[in-house]
Scaffold this motif. Structure first.
Motif, PDB file in Angstrom:
ATOM      1  N   PRO A   1       1.005  -1.138   0.070  1.00 37.99           N
ATOM      2  CA  PRO A   1       0.039  -0.062   0.022  1.00 37.99           C
ATOM      3  C   PRO A   1       1.025   1.125   0.085  1.00 37.99           C
ATOM      4  O   PRO A   1       1.930   1.360   0.443  1.00 37.99           O
ATOM      5  CB  PRO A   1      -0.750  -0.185   1.305  1.00 37.99           C
ATOM      6  CG  PRO A   1      -0.667  -1.497   1.667  1.00 37.99           C
ATOM      7  CD  PRO A   1       0.477  -1.992   1.121  1.00 37.99           C
ATOM      8  N   LEU A   2       0.636   2.005  -0.734  1.00 38.93           N
ATOM      9  CA  LEU A   2       1.256   3.299  -0.791  1.00 38.93           C
ATOM     10  C   LEU A   2       1.391   4.239   0.515  1.00 38.93           C
ATOM     11  O   LEU A   2       2.305   4.813   0.939  1.00 38.93           O
ATOM     12  CB  LEU A   2       0.593   4.476  -1.845  1.00 38.93           C
ATOM     13  CG  LEU A   2       1.124   3.962  -3.405  1.00 38.93           C
ATOM     14  CD1 LEU A   2       0.459   5.016  -4.193  1.00 38.93           C
ATOM     15  CD2 LEU A   2       2.603   4.381  -3.487  1.00 38.93           C
ATOM     16  N   SER A   3       0.304   3.744   1.495  1.00 38.69           N
ATOM     17  CA  SER A   3       0.091   4.458   2.637  1.00 38.69           C
ATOM     18  C   SER A   3       1.488   3.890   3.475  1.00 38.69           C
ATOM     19  O   SER A   3       1.942   4.535   4.526  1.00 38.69           O
ATOM     20  CB  SER A   3      -1.048   4.024   3.537  1.00 38.69           C
ATOM     21  OG  SER A   3      -1.201   2.867   3.653  1.00 38.69           O
ATOM     22  N   GLN A   4       1.939   2.584   3.144  1.00 38.31           N
ATOM     23  CA  GLN A   4       3.302   2.084   3.862  1.00 38.31           C
ATOM     24  C   GLN A   4       4.548   2.798   3.494  1.00 38.31           C
ATOM     25  O   GLN A   4       5.444   2.793   4.282  1.00 38.31           O
ATOM     26  CB  GLN A   4       3.136   0.639   3.978  1.00 38.31           C
ATOM     27  CG  GLN A   4       2.144  -0.058   4.614  1.00 38.31           C
ATOM     28  CD  GLN A   4       2.085  -1.403   4.440  1.00 38.31           C
ATOM     29  OE1 GLN A   4       2.930  -1.971   4.178  1.00 38.31           O
ATOM     30  NE2 GLN A   4       1.167  -2.036   4.989  1.00 38.31           N
ATOM     31  N   ILE A   5       4.353   3.478   2.374  1.00 38.84           N
ATOM     32  CA  ILE A   5       5.701   4.018   1.776  1.00 38.84           C
ATOM     33  C   ILE A   5       6.154   5.246   2.532  1.00 38.84           C
ATOM     34  O   ILE A   5       5.267   6.077   2.672  1.00 38.84           O
ATOM     35  CB  ILE A   5       5.708   3.986   0.212  1.00 38.84           C
ATOM     36  CG1 ILE A   5       5.309   2.693  -0.366  1.00 38.84           C
ATOM     37  CG2 ILE A   5       6.978   4.574  -0.393  1.00 38.84           C
ATOM     38  CD1 ILE A   5       6.285   1.592   0.023  1.00 38.84           C
ATOM     39  N   ARG A   6       7.469   5.490   2.588  1.00 37.71           N
ATOM     40  CA  ARG A   6       8.021   6.897   3.124  1.00 37.71           C
ATOM     41  C   ARG A   6       7.127   7.950   2.153  1.00 37.71           C
ATOM     42  O   ARG A   6       7.245   7.908   0.942  1.00 37.71           O
ATOM     43  CB  ARG A   6       9.342   6.843   3.071  1.00 37.71           C
ATOM     44  CG  ARG A   6       9.858   6.058   4.137  1.00 37.71           C
ATOM     45  CD  ARG A   6      11.244   5.694   3.777  1.00 37.71           C
ATOM     46  NE  ARG A   6      12.164   6.896   3.064  1.00 37.71           N
ATOM     47  CZ  ARG A   6      13.364   6.778   2.550  1.00 37.71           C
ATOM     48  NH1 ARG A   6      13.907   5.489   2.754  1.00 37.71           N
ATOM     49  NH2 ARG A   6      13.793   7.896   2.356  1.00 37.71           N
ATOM     50  N   PRO A   7       6.623   9.036   2.784  1.00 33.25           N
ATOM     51  CA  PRO A   7       5.813   9.884   1.863  1.00 33.25           C
ATOM     52  C   PRO A   7       6.572  10.653   0.843  1.00 33.25           C
ATOM     53  O   PRO A   7       6.022  10.886  -0.306  1.00 33.25           O
ATOM     54  CB  PRO A   7       5.481  11.121   2.951  1.00 33.25           C
ATOM     55  CG  PRO A   7       5.435  10.443   4.533  1.00 33.25           C
ATOM     56  CD  PRO A   7       6.670   9.168   4.128  1.00 33.25           C
ATOM     57  N   GLU A   8       7.817  10.831   1.115  1.00 39.93           N
ATOM     58  CA  GLU A   8       8.777  11.626   0.082  1.00 39.93           C
ATOM     59  C   GLU A   8       9.100  10.832  -1.135  1.00 39.93           C
ATOM     60  O   GLU A   8       9.588  11.225  -2.281  1.00 39.93           O
ATOM     61  CB  GLU A   8      10.113  12.372   0.527  1.00 39.93           C
ATOM     62  CG  GLU A   8      10.907  11.052   0.844  1.00 39.93           C
ATOM     63  CD  GLU A   8      10.946  10.353   2.356  1.00 39.93           C
ATOM     64  OE1 GLU A   8      11.867   9.801   2.904  1.00 39.93           O
ATOM     65  OE2 GLU A   8       9.897  10.516   2.689  1.00 39.93           O
ATOM     66  N   LEU A   9       8.690   9.248  -1.266  1.00 36.97           N
ATOM     67  CA  LEU A   9       8.830   8.623  -2.292  1.00 36.97           C
ATOM     68  C   LEU A   9       7.565   7.954  -3.139  1.00 36.97           C
ATOM     69  O   LEU A   9       7.690   7.750  -3.963  1.00 36.97           O
ATOM     70  CB  LEU A   9       9.494   7.288  -1.485  1.00 36.97           C
ATOM     71  CG  LEU A   9      10.752   7.307  -1.108  1.00 36.97           C
ATOM     72  CD1 LEU A   9      11.341   6.075  -0.520  1.00 36.97           C
ATOM     73  CD2 LEU A   9      11.855   7.749  -1.894  1.00 36.97           C
ATOM     74  N   ARG A  10       6.395   8.367  -2.419  1.00 41.03           N
ATOM     75  CA  ARG A  10       5.290   7.952  -2.861  1.00 41.03           C
ATOM     76  C   ARG A  10       4.801   8.169  -4.449  1.00 41.03           C
ATOM     77  O   ARG A  10       4.021   7.406  -5.198  1.00 41.03           O
ATOM     78  CB  ARG A  10       4.076   8.304  -2.089  1.00 41.03           C
ATOM     79  CG  ARG A  10       4.084   7.761  -0.746  1.00 41.03           C
ATOM     80  CD  ARG A  10       3.173   8.176   0.286  1.00 41.03           C
ATOM     81  NE  ARG A  10       3.405   7.585   1.527  1.00 41.03           N
ATOM     82  CZ  ARG A  10       2.712   8.091   2.729  1.00 41.03           C
ATOM     83  NH1 ARG A  10       1.688   9.136   2.534  1.00 41.03           N
ATOM     84  NH2 ARG A  10       2.940   7.706   3.956  1.00 41.03           N
ATOM     85  N   ASP A  11       5.217   9.680  -4.734  1.00 42.86           N
ATOM     86  CA  ASP A  11       4.758  10.092  -6.169  1.00 42.86           C
ATOM     87  C   ASP A  11       5.837  10.018  -7.130  1.00 42.86           C
ATOM     88  O   ASP A  11       5.838  10.823  -8.230  1.00 42.86           O
ATOM     89  CB  ASP A  11       4.323  11.580  -5.931  1.00 42.86           C
ATOM     90  CG  ASP A  11       2.993  11.489  -4.967  1.00 42.86           C
ATOM     91  OD1 ASP A  11       2.255  10.607  -5.193  1.00 42.86           O
ATOM     92  OD2 ASP A  11       2.749  12.480  -4.409  1.00 42.86           O
ATOM     93  N   ASN A  12       6.939   9.320  -6.995  1.00 44.72           N
ATOM     94  CA  ASN A  12       8.172   9.360  -7.809  1.00 44.72           C
ATOM     95  C   ASN A  12       8.790   7.901  -7.832  1.00 44.72           C
ATOM     96  O   ASN A  12       9.393   7.538  -7.277  1.00 44.72           O
ATOM     97  CB  ASN A  12       9.190   9.972  -7.086  1.00 44.72           C
ATOM     98  CG  ASN A  12      10.371  10.388  -7.927  1.00 44.72           C
ATOM     99  OD1 ASN A  12      10.838   9.736  -8.891  1.00 44.72           O
ATOM    100  ND2 ASN A  12      11.089  11.639  -7.909  1.00 44.72           N
ATOM    101  N   GLU A  13       8.225   7.302  -9.133  1.00 38.53           N
ATOM    102  CA  GLU A  13       8.723   6.275  -9.263  1.00 38.53           C
ATOM    103  C   GLU A  13      10.290   5.840  -9.499  1.00 38.53           C
ATOM    104  O   GLU A  13      10.763   4.711  -9.110  1.00 38.53           O
ATOM    105  CB  GLU A  13       8.157   5.575 -10.600  1.00 38.53           C
ATOM    106  CG  GLU A  13       6.805   5.190 -10.491  1.00 38.53           C
ATOM    107  CD  GLU A  13       6.293   4.583 -11.741  1.00 38.53           C
ATOM    108  OE1 GLU A  13       5.157   3.786 -11.510  1.00 38.53           O
ATOM    109  OE2 GLU A  13       6.604   4.691 -12.689  1.00 38.53           O
ATOM    110  N   GLU A  14      10.930   6.931 -10.015  1.00 38.18           N
ATOM    111  CA  GLU A  14      12.270   6.948 -10.085  1.00 38.18           C
ATOM    112  C   GLU A  14      13.081   6.809  -8.762  1.00 38.18           C
ATOM    113  O   GLU A  14      14.117   6.112  -8.535  1.00 38.18           O
ATOM    114  CB  GLU A  14      13.019   7.927 -10.966  1.00 38.18           C
ATOM    115  CG  GLU A  14      14.254   8.005 -11.150  1.00 38.18           C
ATOM    116  CD  GLU A  14      14.793   9.015 -12.356  1.00 38.18           C
ATOM    117  OE1 GLU A  14      16.082   8.886 -12.583  1.00 38.18           O
ATOM    118  OE2 GLU A  14      13.855  10.003 -12.449  1.00 38.18           O
TER     119      GLU A  14
END
Length: 224
Positions: free
Chosen positions: A64-77
């Motif tokens: 889930p994106l909610s588990q990902i560090r916020p600064e990474l969620r919108d940047n696939e690279e």
């Protein structure tokens, strides 16, 4: 593949619980689909020019994106880079990382990455070499392709050649991200006419368990 077999054997010796955990925590797909992006990539065309039989698979995990560090969620690279950092600086690669550093670090490899901290913060740009066994040979907006199977100092064909593709794909509609480690091993020296793969079944199975550990290690870097 021999180094992988030895290091994984050391890492998981007698640990049935570790095997069970990795099997439940990650997903495995093998063989790769016929329309997988790897088969049309310039990397596979360059290094497996004889189109020899491959050991092929992808280990992946959906988060889930909610588990990902916020600064990474919108940047696939950024996700792919951070996932790559976690895979090679984390626990799964630790035994092999130490072996490679002790065996291969020297004047000829001074421009390569060996230490954990170097691997933890590298940008894994095109041409990056590390552990005298890996080299980044392609990058896209969400994937890093690494050649393995021998020293980057000897870039010619290899009896056991390989490509590792580390990637991250975000599905905003579903609110998830898929991270994966895709592999293809092959003989790049000469045409193989008998359909024989470049390693036996035991080595193939150990490689897949090792890949599961690398993915699990990479994921930890994304969620902390």
């Amino acid at each position: 593949m021999g180094v992988i077999r030895k290091t994984l054997g050391t890492f998981l010796a007698g640990s049935i619980g570790s095997v069970a955990y990795l099997t439940s925590a990650t997903n495995l797909t093998t063989p790769l689909p016929a329309d997988d992006e790897l088969w049309s990539s310039k990397s596979i065309a360059t290094f497996n020019r004889h189109r020899n039989p491959t050991i092929q698979d992808v280990v992946w995990k959906r988060l889930p994106l909610s588990q990902i560090r916020p600064e990474l969620r919108d940047n696939e690279e950024a996700l792919a880079t951070e996932f790559c950092r976690g895979a090679w600086s984390g626990y799964a690669y630790a035994p092999q990382r130490l072996i490679m550093m002790l065996a291969n670090r020297g004047p000829k490899t001074r421009d390569q990455l060996f230490r954990q901290q170097q691997l933890a913060f590298s940008k894994y740009e095109l041409g990056t070499k590390f552990s005298d066994h890996f080299e980044v040979v392609d990058r896209t907006s969400n994937a890093i392709t690494v050649r393995c199977g021998g020293s980057p100092l000897e870039p010619g064909p290899r009896e056991l050649d390989g490509l590792l593709v580390v990637s991250a794909k975000v599905d905003k509609d579903m609110g998830t991200v898929d991270v994966s480690l895709k592999t293809a091993f092959f003989n790049s020296v000469e045409p193989v006419g008998d359909g024989k793969k470049p390693a036996n079944l035991a080595a193939e199975l150990l490689h897949r368990l090792y890949s599961r550990a690398m993915v699990d290690s990479g994921v930890r870097r994304l969620t902390r």
